[in-house]
Design a protein around this motif. Structure first.
Motif, PDB file in Angstrom:
ATOM      1  N   VAL A 113      56.299 -10.222  -6.628  1.00 27.24           N
ATOM      2  CA  VAL A 113      56.474  -9.410  -5.417  1.00 27.24           C
ATOM      3  C   VAL A 113      55.368  -8.363  -5.325  1.00 27.24           C
ATOM      4  CG1 VAL A 113      57.974  -7.723  -4.271  1.00 27.24           C
ATOM      5  CG2 VAL A 113      58.937  -9.847  -5.190  1.00 27.24           C
ATOM      6  N   ASP A 114      55.051  -7.708  -6.433  1.00 26.91           N
ATOM      7  CA  ASP A 114      53.957  -6.729  -6.424  1.00 26.91           C
ATOM      8  C   ASP A 114      52.647  -7.383  -5.991  1.00 26.91           C
ATOM      9  OD1 ASP A 114      55.665  -4.722  -7.251  1.00 26.91           O
ATOM     10  OD2 ASP A 114      55.039  -4.811  -9.368  1.00 26.91           O
ATOM     11  N   ASP A 115      52.363  -8.572  -6.520  1.00 27.90           N
ATOM     12  CA  ASP A 115      51.135  -9.289  -6.148  1.00 27.90           C
ATOM     13  C   ASP A 115      51.129  -9.652  -4.663  1.00 27.90           C
ATOM     14  OD1 ASP A 115      50.303  -9.116  -8.782  1.00 27.90           O
ATOM     15  OD2 ASP A 115      50.723 -11.236  -9.253  1.00 27.90           O
ATOM     16  N   MET A 116      52.286 -10.086  -4.143  1.00 27.69           N
ATOM     17  CA  MET A 116      52.355 -10.445  -2.723  1.00 27.69           C
ATOM     18  C   MET A 116      52.143  -9.214  -1.847  1.00 27.69           C
ATOM     19  SD  MET A 116      55.281 -13.453  -2.477  1.00 27.69           S
ATOM     20  CE  MET A 116      56.623 -12.366  -2.819  1.00 27.69           C
ATOM     21  N   LEU A 117      52.731  -8.096  -2.225  1.00 25.35           N
ATOM     22  CA  LEU A 117      52.545  -6.868  -1.451  1.00 25.35           C
ATOM     23  C   LEU A 117      51.090  -6.414  -1.510  1.00 25.35           C
ATOM     24  CD1 LEU A 117      55.824  -4.963  -2.362  1.00 25.35           C
ATOM     25  CD2 LEU A 117      55.204  -5.922  -0.128  1.00 25.35           C
ATOM     26  N   ASP A 118      50.480  -6.508  -2.697  1.00 24.42           N
ATOM     27  CA  ASP A 118      49.072  -6.129  -2.849  1.00 24.42           C
ATOM     28  C   ASP A 118      48.144  -7.008  -2.015  1.00 24.42           C
ATOM     29  OD1 ASP A 118      49.787  -4.111  -4.593  1.00 24.42           O
ATOM     30  OD2 ASP A 118      49.245  -5.240  -6.411  1.00 24.42           O
ATOM     31  N   SER A 119      48.557  -8.252  -1.768  1.00 29.39           N
ATOM     32  CA  SER A 119      47.692  -9.167  -1.013  1.00 29.39           C
ATOM     33  C   SER A 119      47.982  -9.145   0.491  1.00 29.39           C
ATOM     34  CB  SER A 119      47.813 -10.592  -1.556  1.00 29.39           C
ATOM     35  OG  SER A 119      49.093 -11.116  -1.286  1.00 29.39           O
ATOM     36  N   GLY A 120      48.845  -8.231   0.950  1.00 34.30           N
ATOM     37  CA  GLY A 120      49.035  -8.070   2.384  1.00 34.30           C
ATOM     38  C   GLY A 120      50.317  -8.628   2.962  1.00 34.30           C
ATOM     39  N   MET A 121      51.287  -8.922   2.136  1.00 34.64           N
ATOM     40  CA  MET A 121      52.532  -9.504   2.632  1.00 34.64           C
ATOM     41  C   MET A 121      53.238  -8.589   3.633  1.00 34.64           C
ATOM     42  SD  MET A 121      55.872 -10.542   0.442  1.00 34.64           S
ATOM     43  CE  MET A 121      57.441 -10.740   1.207  1.00 34.64           C
ATOM     44  N   PHE A 122      53.252  -7.293   3.369  1.00 33.82           N
ATOM     45  CA  PHE A 122      53.955  -6.372   4.265  1.00 33.82           C
ATOM     46  C   PHE A 122      53.359  -6.431   5.668  1.00 33.82           C
ATOM     47  CE2 PHE A 122      54.776  -2.339   6.326  1.00 33.82           C
ATOM     48  CZ  PHE A 122      56.149  -2.229   6.165  1.00 33.82           C
ATOM     49  N   ASP A 123      52.028  -6.386   5.757  1.00 34.02           N
ATOM     50  CA  ASP A 123      51.372  -6.453   7.065  1.00 34.02           C
ATOM     51  C   ASP A 123      51.641  -7.785   7.758  1.00 34.02           C
ATOM     52  OD1 ASP A 123      50.317  -3.905   6.718  1.00 34.02           O
ATOM     53  OD2 ASP A 123      48.451  -4.669   5.844  1.00 34.02           O
ATOM     54  N   GLU A 124      51.630  -8.859   6.983  1.00 36.92           N
ATOM     55  CA  GLU A 124      51.892 -10.183   7.551  1.00 36.92           C
ATOM     56  C   GLU A 124      53.303 -10.260   8.124  1.00 36.92           C
ATOM     57  OE1 GLU A 124      52.172 -14.806   6.023  1.00 36.92           O
ATOM     58  OE2 GLU A 124      50.966 -13.389   4.870  1.00 36.92           O
ATOM     59  N   LEU A 125      54.284  -9.742   7.384  1.00 34.53           N
ATOM     60  CA  LEU A 125      55.660  -9.762   7.870  1.00 34.53           C
ATOM     61  C   LEU A 125      55.854  -8.816   9.050  1.00 34.53           C
ATOM     62  CD1 LEU A 125      57.666 -10.004   4.540  1.00 34.53           C
ATOM     63  CD2 LEU A 125      57.384 -11.770   6.287  1.00 34.53           C
ATOM     64  N   GLU A 126      55.163  -7.693   9.029  1.00 33.78           N
ATOM     65  CA  GLU A 126      55.247  -6.763  10.155  1.00 33.78           C
ATOM     66  C   GLU A 126      54.747  -7.443  11.428  1.00 33.78           C
ATOM     67  OE1 GLU A 126      54.435  -2.097  10.529  1.00 33.78           O
ATOM     68  OE2 GLU A 126      52.634  -3.270  10.068  1.00 33.78           O
ATOM     69  N   ASP A 127      53.642  -8.171  11.331  1.00 30.76           N
ATOM     70  CA  ASP A 127      53.120  -8.918  12.483  1.00 30.76           C
ATOM     71  C   ASP A 127      54.089 -10.013  12.911  1.00 30.76           C
ATOM     72  OD1 ASP A 127      50.851  -7.362  12.418  1.00 30.76           O
ATOM     73  OD2 ASP A 127      49.613  -8.888  11.417  1.00 30.76           O
ATOM     74  N   TYR A 128      54.678 -10.682  11.943  1.00 34.43           N
ATOM     75  CA  TYR A 128      55.612 -11.770  12.233  1.00 34.43           C
ATOM     76  C   TYR A 128      56.797 -11.248  13.038  1.00 34.43           C
ATOM     77  CZ  TYR A 128      59.111 -15.406  11.396  1.00 34.43           C
ATOM     78  OH  TYR A 128      60.076 -16.362  11.547  1.00 34.43           O
ATOM     79  N   PHE A 129      57.377 -10.142  12.590  1.00 32.72           N
ATOM     80  CA  PHE A 129      58.550  -9.612  13.275  1.00 32.72           C
ATOM     81  C   PHE A 129      58.204  -8.869  14.557  1.00 32.72           C
ATOM     82  CE2 PHE A 129      60.582 -10.215   9.097  1.00 32.72           C
ATOM     83  CZ  PHE A 129      61.669 -10.959   9.520  1.00 32.72           C
ATOM     84  N   ALA A 130      57.005  -8.345  14.673  1.00 31.52           N
ATOM     85  CA  ALA A 130      56.607  -7.629  15.885  1.00 31.52           C
ATOM     86  C   ALA A 130      56.634  -8.552  17.096  1.00 31.52           C
ATOM     87  CB  ALA A 130      55.218  -7.034  15.710  1.00 31.52           C
ATOM     88  N   ASP A 131      56.403  -9.831  16.872  1.00 31.50           N
ATOM     89  CA  ASP A 131      56.381 -10.797  17.966  1.00 31.50           C
ATOM     90  C   ASP A 131      57.761 -11.302  18.348  1.00 31.50           C
ATOM     91  OD1 ASP A 131      53.637 -10.624  18.064  1.00 31.50           O
ATOM     92  OD2 ASP A 131      53.332 -12.325  16.709  1.00 31.50           O
ATOM     93  N   SER A 132      58.798 -10.841  17.676  1.00 30.58           N
ATOM     94  CA  SER A 132      60.104 -11.442  17.927  1.00 30.58           C
ATOM     95  C   SER A 132      61.244 -10.436  17.818  1.00 30.58           C
ATOM     96  CB  SER A 132      60.331 -12.595  16.956  1.00 30.58           C
ATOM     97  OG  SER A 132      61.584 -13.174  17.199  1.00 30.58           O
ATOM     98  N   ASP A 133      61.458  -9.660  18.878  1.00 27.27           N
ATOM     99  CA  ASP A 133      62.606  -8.751  18.899  1.00 27.27           C
ATOM    100  C   ASP A 133      63.898  -9.541  18.822  1.00 27.27           C
ATOM    101  OD1 ASP A 133      61.101  -6.457  19.074  1.00 27.27           O
ATOM    102  OD2 ASP A 133      61.061  -6.490  21.273  1.00 27.27           O
ATOM    103  N   GLU A 134      63.911 -10.704  19.460  1.00 24.42           N
ATOM    104  CA  GLU A 134      65.102 -11.559  19.452  1.00 24.42           C
ATOM    105  C   GLU A 134      65.465 -11.957  18.031  1.00 24.42           C
ATOM    106  OE1 GLU A 134      65.895 -16.160  20.497  1.00 24.42           O
ATOM    107  OE2 GLU A 134      65.020 -14.980  22.115  1.00 24.42           O
ATOM    108  N   LEU A 135      64.460 -12.261  17.217  1.00 20.67           N
ATOM    109  CA  LEU A 135      64.702 -12.676  15.839  1.00 20.67           C
ATOM    110  C   LEU A 135      65.368 -11.561  15.044  1.00 20.67           C
ATOM    111  CD1 LEU A 135      64.327 -14.752  13.586  1.00 20.67           C
ATOM    112  CD2 LEU A 135      62.095 -13.746  13.163  1.00 20.67           C
ATOM    113  N   ARG A 136      64.889 -10.341  15.215  1.00 22.99           N
ATOM    114  CA  ARG A 136      65.452  -9.225  14.460  1.00 22.99           C
ATOM    115  C   ARG A 136      66.901  -8.970  14.827  1.00 22.99           C
ATOM    116  NH1 ARG A 136      60.985  -4.817  15.267  1.00 22.99           N
ATOM    117  NH2 ARG A 136      60.424  -6.266  16.864  1.00 22.99           N
TER     118      ARG A 136
END
Length: 143
Positions: free
Chosen positions: A102-125
């Motif tokens: 998890v630390d490695d995934m966060l260091d490689s940009g996972m948080f930003d990737e998920l933020e972009d993923y969810f930003a496109d889908s209010d319905e999903l949230r």
């Protein structure tokens, strides 16, 4: 390299969740093709319901043996000659590995990737977790 089959076969934007019966049919087709070329098919990963649907000689798509408490409905006969392998780790070793992963995934940009993923889908949230499919249903994503 080793070819991977069935990955990317379902369009995630379709919100169609592959059923165990659909997986059984699709995997059967790939297994037949692989065996016809005198190669060894390997089934790697997957949910218990998908593996059971594929391997069980008798499979009832209307029942979910992993949610029901009717052990007599489990089919012990297998459709294939197969060998099941799994990794069994002690919890401290597994937790240490998962923490690092998890630390490695966060260091490689996972948080930003998920933020972009969810930003496109209010319905999903706002959707109920029961109706989520694919990545949006994966462990850890809805949180």
């Amino acid at each position: 390299g080793v070819p991977h089959h069935l990955l990317g076969q379902i369009d995630p934007s379709s919100h169609h969740e592959l059923s165990p019966l659909e997986f059984r049919s699709a995997a059967d087709s790939k297994i037949s093709d692989i065996v016809s070329r005198r190669k060894l098919p390997l089934i790697v990963g997957g949910s218990n319901s998908f593996i059971y649907a594929l391997a069980a000689n008798r499979f009832d798509p209307e029942s979910d043996i992993f949610r029901e408490s009717k052990p007599n409905r489990v089919c012990p006969e297998l459709r294939y000659d197969c060998c099941f392998l799994w990794v069994d780790l002690s919890m401290p070793v597994l937790n240490q590995y998962l923490d690092k992963r998890v630390d490695d995934m966060l260091d490689s940009g996972m948080f930003d990737e998920l933020e972009d993923y969810f930003a496109d889908s209010d319905e999903l949230r706002e959707s109920d977790s029961v109706t989520r499919t694919g990545l949006s249903k994966a462990i850890g994503v809805p949180e």
